[in-house]
Design an enzyme around this catalytic site. Structure first.
Site, PDB file in Angstrom:
ATOM      1  N   ASP A  82       0.847  -1.190   0.000  1.00  0.00           N
ATOM      2  CA  ASP A  82       0.000   0.000   0.000  1.00  0.00           C
ATOM      3  C   ASP A  82       0.878   1.234   0.000  1.00  0.00           C
ATOM      4  OD1 ASP A  82       0.049   1.235   2.988  1.00  0.00           O
ATOM      5  OD2 ASP A  82       0.228  -0.932   3.068  1.00  0.00           O
ATOM      6  N   ASP A  84       0.738   5.680   0.587  1.00  0.00           N
ATOM      7  CA  ASP A  84       0.000   6.809   1.137  1.00  0.00           C
ATOM      8  C   ASP A  84       0.217   8.022   0.248  1.00  0.00           C
ATOM      9  OD1 ASP A  84      -0.964   5.599   3.663  1.00  0.00           O
ATOM     10  OD2 ASP A  84       1.164   5.404   4.073  1.00  0.00           O
ATOM     11  N   ASP A 135      -4.065   4.858   0.095  1.00  0.00           N
ATOM     12  CA  ASP A 135      -4.754   5.696   1.072  1.00  0.00           C
ATOM     13  C   ASP A 135      -4.492   7.163   0.747  1.00  0.00           C
ATOM     14  OD1 ASP A 135      -5.766   3.564   2.506  1.00  0.00           O
ATOM     15  OD2 ASP A 135      -4.100   3.510   3.935  1.00  0.00           O
TER      16      ASP A 135
END
Length: 228
Positions: A82, A84, A135
């Site tokens: 993931d 950010d 995110d």
């Protein structure tokens, strides 16, 4: 009873430095997935800019943050990762925190190859079929003398994402590359443990606080974990 000092034990240990370096390389994200991540990032920027321009909302700066920019991103045991992504409004457009989050969520409703955006407390999350999620956090800053504030569903929180990166790098000093490897080792260990482990930012903080450099990564990790 004979007391054996730790240093005497260490002298008998195998030198695992090269094995740790090999493991560090194995934690790298495949180049094909990195390319997909960058494509998704470009799409996110394009969708947000288009949507906010249409809504006559000032277009924010769009920047990478977190483990991706810090250099501690890892490939997990399920081959996922993931990143950010920060959306930073300057000056403050004077909207409620949840309103700005909803604008970002709505802007990404048609992002290709992803699920519908999920409005979490502190971010908007997009899951991609290629095995990663992004995110997107929302920040505002009134002026350079005021703190950066992070949007949540229930209001604003003071935050300093770029300051955290600077702090970690200062903790590592000239050996910051080794510190980042240690953070990756611990994040990989936590990933193997499964649920209920500290999040990456907490692990990063712990290892940076306790960091002890050594010419060997195995001993640097040992001494650092003793401090932690």
């Amino acid at each position: 009873m004979v007391k054996v000092h730790l240093i005497q034990i260490l002298k008998l240990m195998a030198n695992l430095h090269e094995d740790f370096l090999f493991f560090n390389n194995a934690l790298n994200i495949p180049s094909s997935k990195l390319t997909q991540l960058k494509t998704s990032e470009a799409n996110i920027k394009r969708y947000i800019k288009s949507y906010l321009t249409e809504k006559k909302v000032p277009v924010p700066a769009l920047v990478r943050q977190g483990s991706f920019v810090l250099g501690t991103l890892i490939r997990t045991k399920t081959d996922t990762c993931d990143i950010d992504f920060g959306v930073r409004f300057f000056p403050d457009p004077q909207f409620a925190a949840s309103t700005l989050q909803k604008y970002i969520r709505d802007a990404l409703g048609k992002a290709p190859n992803s699920s519908l955006p999920k409005h979490k407390d502190k971010c908007i999350r997009l899951h991609y079929r290629a095995g990663y999620h992004i995110d997107i956090t929302v920040y505002v800053q009134t002026n350079f003398n005021e703190p950066i504030r992070l949007a949540t569903k229930n209001g604003w929180l003071d935050s300093n994402p770029s300051g955290f990166k600077k702090w970690v790098e200062e903790q590592g000093g000239k050996q910051v590359a080794q510190l980042k490897r240690l953070i990756r080792y611990i994040k990989a260990w936590a990933d193997q443990q499964g649920k209920n482990m500290p999040k990456g930012v907490a692990l990063t903080t712990l290892i940076a606080h306790g960091f002890v450099t050594h010419s060997r990564d195995d001993l640097s990790l040992l001494y650092t974990l003793r401090n932690v």
